[in-house]
Design a protein around this motif. Structure first.
Motif, PDB file in Angstrom:
ATOM      1  N   GLU A   1      86.688 -85.995  24.812  1.00  0.00           N
ATOM      2  CA  GLU A   1      87.364 -84.766  25.264  1.00  0.00           C
ATOM      3  C   GLU A   1      86.803 -83.551  24.530  1.00  0.00           C
ATOM      4  OE1 GLU A   1      91.845 -82.835  25.545  1.00  0.00           O
ATOM      5  OE2 GLU A   1      91.596 -84.935  24.940  1.00  0.00           O
ATOM      6  N   ALA A   2      86.518 -83.721  23.225  1.00  0.00           N
ATOM      7  CA  ALA A   2      85.976 -82.593  22.447  1.00  0.00           C
ATOM      8  C   ALA A   2      84.599 -82.189  22.962  1.00  0.00           C
ATOM      9  CB  ALA A   2      85.900 -82.966  20.971  1.00  0.00           C
ATOM     10  N   ILE A   3      83.776 -83.180  23.289  1.00  0.00           N
ATOM     11  CA  ILE A   3      82.433 -82.885  23.798  1.00  0.00           C
ATOM     12  C   ILE A   3      82.523 -82.144  25.129  1.00  0.00           C
ATOM     13  CG2 ILE A   3      80.284 -83.902  24.663  1.00  0.00           C
ATOM     14  CD1 ILE A   3      80.672 -86.154  22.637  1.00  0.00           C
ATOM     15  N   SER A   4      83.421 -82.582  25.976  1.00  0.00           N
ATOM     16  CA  SER A   4      83.509 -82.021  27.325  1.00  0.00           C
ATOM     17  C   SER A   4      84.234 -80.683  27.369  1.00  0.00           C
ATOM     18  CB  SER A   4      84.221 -83.010  28.252  1.00  0.00           C
ATOM     19  OG  SER A   4      83.537 -84.245  28.301  1.00  0.00           O
ATOM     20  N   ASN A   5      85.250 -80.491  26.506  1.00  0.00           N
ATOM     21  CA  ASN A   5      86.146 -79.349  26.682  1.00  0.00           C
ATOM     22  C   ASN A   5      86.164 -78.328  25.558  1.00  0.00           C
ATOM     23  OD1 ASN A   5      86.992 -80.515  29.119  1.00  0.00           O
ATOM     24  ND2 ASN A   5      88.537 -81.749  28.071  1.00  0.00           N
ATOM     25  N   HIS A   6      85.621 -78.657  24.390  1.00  0.00           N
ATOM     26  CA  HIS A   6      85.679 -77.684  23.291  1.00  0.00           C
ATOM     27  C   HIS A   6      84.829 -76.461  23.654  1.00  0.00           C
ATOM     28  CE1 HIS A   6      85.453 -75.846  19.345  1.00  0.00           C
ATOM     29  NE2 HIS A   6      86.373 -76.703  18.920  1.00  0.00           N
ATOM     30  N   PRO A   7      85.376 -75.259  23.570  1.00  0.00           N
ATOM     31  CA  PRO A   7      84.650 -74.055  24.016  1.00  0.00           C
ATOM     32  C   PRO A   7      83.376 -73.757  23.237  1.00  0.00           C
ATOM     33  CG  PRO A   7      86.657 -73.467  22.814  1.00  0.00           C
ATOM     34  CD  PRO A   7      86.725 -74.944  23.072  1.00  0.00           C
ATOM     35  N   GLU A   8      83.252 -74.257  22.008  1.00  0.00           N
ATOM     36  CA  GLU A   8      82.059 -73.974  21.201  1.00  0.00           C
ATOM     37  C   GLU A   8      81.092 -75.161  21.150  1.00  0.00           C
ATOM     38  OE1 GLU A   8      82.975 -72.393  17.378  1.00  0.00           O
ATOM     39  OE2 GLU A   8      84.428 -70.946  18.146  1.00  0.00           O
ATOM     40  N   MET A   9      81.362 -76.204  21.942  1.00  0.00           N
ATOM     41  CA  MET A   9      80.457 -77.358  21.964  1.00  0.00           C
ATOM     42  C   MET A   9      79.202 -77.021  22.776  1.00  0.00           C
ATOM     43  SD  MET A   9      79.405 -80.350  21.275  1.00  0.00           S
ATOM     44  CE  MET A   9      80.763 -81.058  20.353  1.00  0.00           C
ATOM     45  N   VAL A  10      78.051 -77.120  22.142  1.00  0.00           N
ATOM     46  CA  VAL A  10      76.779 -76.801  22.796  1.00  0.00           C
ATOM     47  C   VAL A  10      76.293 -77.977  23.636  1.00  0.00           C
ATOM     48  CG1 VAL A  10      74.370 -76.202  22.392  1.00  0.00           C
ATOM     49  CG2 VAL A  10      76.167 -75.200  20.962  1.00  0.00           C
ATOM     50  N   LEU A  11      76.480 -79.194  23.128  1.00  0.00           N
ATOM     51  CA  LEU A  11      75.977 -80.385  23.807  1.00  0.00           C
ATOM     52  C   LEU A  11      76.949 -80.880  24.872  1.00  0.00           C
ATOM     53  CD1 LEU A  11      74.696 -82.315  20.652  1.00  0.00           C
ATOM     54  CD2 LEU A  11      73.307 -81.076  22.318  1.00  0.00           C
ATOM     55  N   LYS A  12      76.389 -81.605  25.849  1.00  0.00           N
ATOM     56  CA  LYS A  12      77.177 -82.248  26.887  1.00  0.00           C
ATOM     57  C   LYS A  12      77.015 -83.759  26.750  1.00  0.00           C
ATOM     58  CE  LYS A  12      76.269 -78.397  30.050  1.00  0.00           C
ATOM     59  NZ  LYS A  12      75.663 -78.003  31.342  1.00  0.00           N
ATOM     60  N   VAL A  13      77.897 -84.503  27.371  1.00  0.00           N
ATOM     61  CA  VAL A  13      77.786 -85.967  27.319  1.00  0.00           C
ATOM     62  C   VAL A  13      76.437 -86.423  27.869  1.00  0.00           C
ATOM     63  CG1 VAL A  13      78.755 -88.133  28.184  1.00  0.00           C
ATOM     64  CG2 VAL A  13      80.279 -86.309  27.446  1.00  0.00           C
ATOM     65  N   SER A  14      75.929 -85.709  28.876  1.00  0.00           N
ATOM     66  CA  SER A  14      74.645 -86.085  29.489  1.00  0.00           C
ATOM     67  C   SER A  14      73.462 -85.885  28.552  1.00  0.00           C
ATOM     68  CB  SER A  14      74.421 -85.274  30.771  1.00  0.00           C
ATOM     69  OG  SER A  14      74.396 -83.878  30.491  1.00  0.00           O
ATOM     70  N   ASP A  15      73.664 -85.161  27.437  1.00  0.00           N
ATOM     71  CA  ASP A  15      72.583 -84.964  26.462  1.00  0.00           C
ATOM     72  C   ASP A  15      72.381 -86.185  25.576  1.00  0.00           C
ATOM     73  OD1 ASP A  15      71.849 -82.293  27.130  1.00  0.00           O
ATOM     74  OD2 ASP A  15      73.670 -81.582  26.150  1.00  0.00           O
ATOM     75  N   PHE A  16      73.325 -87.117  25.603  1.00  0.00           N
ATOM     76  CA  PHE A  16      73.257 -88.301  24.754  1.00  0.00           C
ATOM     77  C   PHE A  16      72.722 -89.506  25.533  1.00  0.00           C
ATOM     78  CE2 PHE A  16      76.379 -85.500  22.918  1.00  0.00           C
ATOM     79  CZ  PHE A  16      76.186 -85.621  21.550  1.00  0.00           C
ATOM     80  N   SER A  17      71.809 -90.238  24.920  1.00  0.00           N
ATOM     81  CA  SER A  17      71.269 -91.442  25.549  1.00  0.00           C
ATOM     82  C   SER A  17      72.249 -92.600  25.471  1.00  0.00           C
ATOM     83  CB  SER A  17      69.948 -91.852  24.881  1.00  0.00           C
ATOM     84  OG  SER A  17      68.987 -90.839  25.046  1.00  0.00           O
ATOM     85  N   SER A  18      73.063 -92.614  24.427  1.00  0.00           N
ATOM     86  CA  SER A  18      74.044 -93.680  24.265  1.00  0.00           C
ATOM     87  C   SER A  18      75.209 -93.125  23.451  1.00  0.00           C
ATOM     88  CB  SER A  18      73.420 -94.881  23.545  1.00  0.00           C
ATOM     89  OG  SER A  18      74.341 -95.935  23.438  1.00  0.00           O
TER      90      SER A  18
END
Length: 288
Positions: A1-18
């Motif tokens: 949820e933090a990765i997807s919704n935090h307003p200051e998160m630069v990375l997305k789930v799709s940026d991670f290979s695993s």
């Protein structure tokens, strides 16, 4: 949820290979990720601000790099930039596709898992529509060839390490030959993933380099490379193809391949193929 919704998160789930986001033991999570991505633990770097978690990984997985993060989080950026484990002397097209190649590998495994109850491995490989494109050494592919030669450990016959200049000098000598191998299948382009080189010595041909990225191991690419080398040796009117395996701590998969091949083990870690014999090409790989 933090990765997807935090307003200051630069990375997305799709940026991670695993991704492993859970309360499981972190050593087990690292092992699981390495298995999924076909990496060895020495390719992993573990970052954690908790001293106890770092000590857990150090004691249970000594191959993993565990940097001692500074206590002040404001120093993290400078500290991480100073780590040499992320340095690369070259950056190739295959490096840019790394994340996509991991996704491709995952899709292949899921495809295999969904069909392995009704299909043999060979039948499944046929569905992948694998193509292996053979190229001679040239100005375009040499950065990636040198990178593979110096980074690949598992499927590596001699583990010799050469600079670009040293490789060019070796390849220009009479009776020395080297090829690169690109692989594609219906899931995507794996890029340049293999190297093979030989030297013609009187009546026999010796395999000098036989290298394949672990990302495509086990898909009959190795057998197709060997089939190609045998045909090239026959064109040179040689009588035998000779392989001298050099042991390292990490290249047991390469030795296992030669032991399982149709080559005869002449003496410990040496293999030979009589070029008067025929070798059937793997039907699961189209050589171009």
């Amino acid at each position: 949820e933090a990765i997807s919704n935090h307003p200051e998160m630069v990375l997305k789930v799709s940026d991670f290979s695993s991704v492993r986001i859970n309360w499981d033991d972190k050593a087990l999570n690292i092992q699981s990720i390495c298995k999924e991505l076909d990496l060895t633990p020495d390719a992993a770097v573990f970052l954690d601000d908790n001293l106890h978690e770092r000590e857990r990984i150090k004691s249970s997985m000594p191959e993993v790099t565990v940097p001692e993060l500074p206590k002040d989080p404001r120093l993290y950026s400078t500290f991480l930039s100073s780590l040499s484990c992320f340095d690369n002397y070259s950056f190739t097209a295959e490096d840019r596709l790394r994340k996509d190649s991991y996704k491709q590998k995952k899709a292949e495994k899921e495809s295999m898992s969904a069909t392995d109850s009704i299909q043999s491995i060979e039948e499944w490989l046929l569905t992948l529509e694998i193509e292996m494109i053979v190229e001679k050494l040239n100005d375009i592919n040499i950065p990636r060839v040198v990178q593979l030669m110096n980074k690949t450990n598992q499927m590596n016959l001699s583990t010799r390490r050469l600079t670009k200049e040293e490789l060019m000098k070796w390849s220009k000598k009479k009776n020395n030959f080297i090829w690169s191998f690109r692989v594609t299948d219906r899931f995507g382009d794996a890029g340049l993933v293999g190297i093979a080189s030989i030297s013609l010595k009187n009546s026999y041909v010796q395999v000098v380099d036989f290298i394949l990225s672990c990302r495509v191991m086990g898909k009959k690419i190795e057998q197709s490379m060997l089939y190609f080398l045998i045909n090239e040796a026959k064109k040179m009117k040689a009588k035998e193809l000779l392989v001298k395996f050099k042991h390292t701590k990490k290249n047991q998969p390469c030795l296992d391949f030669w032991k399982a091949s149709e080559m005869e083990q002449s003496k410990e870690d040496n293999f030979v193929f009589n070029l008067n014999k025929e070798l059937n090409p793997p039907i699961t790989v189209k050589i171009i």
